[in-house]
Design an enzyme around this catalytic site. Structure first.
Site, PDB file in Angstrom:
ATOM      1  N   SER A 139       0.442  -6.303  -4.483  1.00  0.00           N
ATOM      2  CA  SER A 139      -0.813  -5.692  -4.041  1.00  0.00           C
ATOM      3  C   SER A 139      -0.517  -4.650  -2.972  1.00  0.00           C
ATOM      4  O   SER A 139       0.523  -4.718  -2.290  1.00  0.00           O
ATOM      5  CB  SER A 139      -1.751  -6.761  -3.453  1.00  0.00           C
ATOM      6  OG  SER A 139      -2.870  -6.173  -2.807  1.00  0.00           O
ATOM      7  N   TYR A 152      -3.905 -14.451   1.661  1.00  0.00           N
ATOM      8  CA  TYR A 152      -3.712 -13.732   0.397  1.00  0.00           C
ATOM      9  C   TYR A 152      -2.748 -12.572   0.601  1.00  0.00           C
ATOM     10  O   TYR A 152      -1.800 -12.388  -0.186  1.00  0.00           O
ATOM     11  CB  TYR A 152      -5.047 -13.222  -0.123  1.00  0.00           C
ATOM     12  CG  TYR A 152      -4.925 -12.305  -1.323  1.00  0.00           C
ATOM     13  CD1 TYR A 152      -4.889 -12.833  -2.618  1.00  0.00           C
ATOM     14  CD2 TYR A 152      -4.845 -10.927  -1.168  1.00  0.00           C
ATOM     15  CE1 TYR A 152      -4.766 -11.996  -3.722  1.00  0.00           C
ATOM     16  CE2 TYR A 152      -4.722 -10.089  -2.270  1.00  0.00           C
ATOM     17  CZ  TYR A 152      -4.684 -10.618  -3.540  1.00  0.00           C
ATOM     18  OH  TYR A 152      -4.558  -9.787  -4.626  1.00  0.00           O
TER      19      TYR A 152
END
Length: 254
Positions: A139, A152
């Site tokens: 990400s 996360y």
């Protein structure tokens, strides 16, 4: 990577980026197998894409991962591409004394250990295949953490680091290791909102497929590169500015 004639397994392939990649590869004539926990959704996606296959899989369960790998290798002995895409994105607050321990363990078990388990289950098979590729989905938050999703972000930073190690150790094996690091893409990972700040899924998939065809170690869309290439000296300022902008204009959630 070679873009046609592959047999491709994609975790978390029934929605969002996983489904987008699955359908893009399917249209190019690859044999695609998707996995996930929601049987009805898996059936819906494969019904909409004749010839695509699926297998039910919870990547937090080590025994299931090993069993699924054995089943797929037996069913598709030429399987040569594995895409570690499955993930979840809960919110958390590292400035609070409150910790949802069960949620935290599930997050680590899914985003980080799920990728590690799946890689391990297929890697010896991939070493025997021509044009073998292992793709890990990290990400933009691996490089610039989002404070409201701190854990996360940390799992995605870990995936980036783990991918670098995999690539080095597999450099002579014939297995190509590629990292995808999406920006905010408008999917249902948090809430599909149509927010102008999010990259449309179709545009993300199209650019990512183009990057994959270029045969490099990364398939990172252009809007992520300035963050990935941050020189580091301004890292604290970047994190502060980014997170303050999010606090001032919160990401919409249901």
């Amino acid at each position: 990577m070679k873009m046609t004639g592959n047999t491709i397994f994609i975790t978390g392939g029934a929605s969002g980026i996983g489904r987008g990649l699955a359908e893009a590869f399917h249209r190019l004539g690859n044999q695609v197998i998707i996995s996930g926990r929601r049987t009805a959704l898996l059936q819906s996606v494969t019904a909409a894409n004749p010839g695509m296959d699926y297998i039910e899989l919870d990547i937090t369960d080590p025994a299931q991962v090993k069993a699924a790998a054995n089943t797929l290798i037996g069913r598709y002995p030429t399987l040569n591409v594995v895409i570690n895409n499955a993930g979840i994105m809960p919110f958390d607050n590292p400035a609070s004394g409150e910790l949802d321990d069960e949620q935290a363990v599930t997050l680590l078990n899914t985003n980080l250990l799920g990728t590690v388990r799946t890689s391990a289950a297929f890697i010896e098979h991939l070493k025997q295949q021509p044009d073998a590729v292992l793709i890990n989905n990290s990400s933009i938050l691996a490089f610039l953490p989002l404070a409201t999703n701190a854990l996360y972000s940390a799992t995605k930073a870990a995936i980036h680091s783990y991918t670098l190690s995999q690539r080095f150790l597999l450099r002579k094996s014939g297995v190509q290791v590629i990292e995808i690091a999406p920006p905010w893409v408008d999917t249902d990972l948090i809430y599909k909102s149509g927010d102008a700040r999010a990259m449309p899924l179709e545009a993300f998939i199209q650019e990512t497929m183009q990057k994959l065809a270029e045969d490099g170690p990364e398939a990172i869309v252009d809007r992520v590169l300035p963050v990935r290439d941050n020189p580091g000296a301004n890292e604290h300022q970047m994190v502060e500015h980014f997170n303050q902008s999010v606090l001032d204009n919160p990401i919409p959630v249901q």
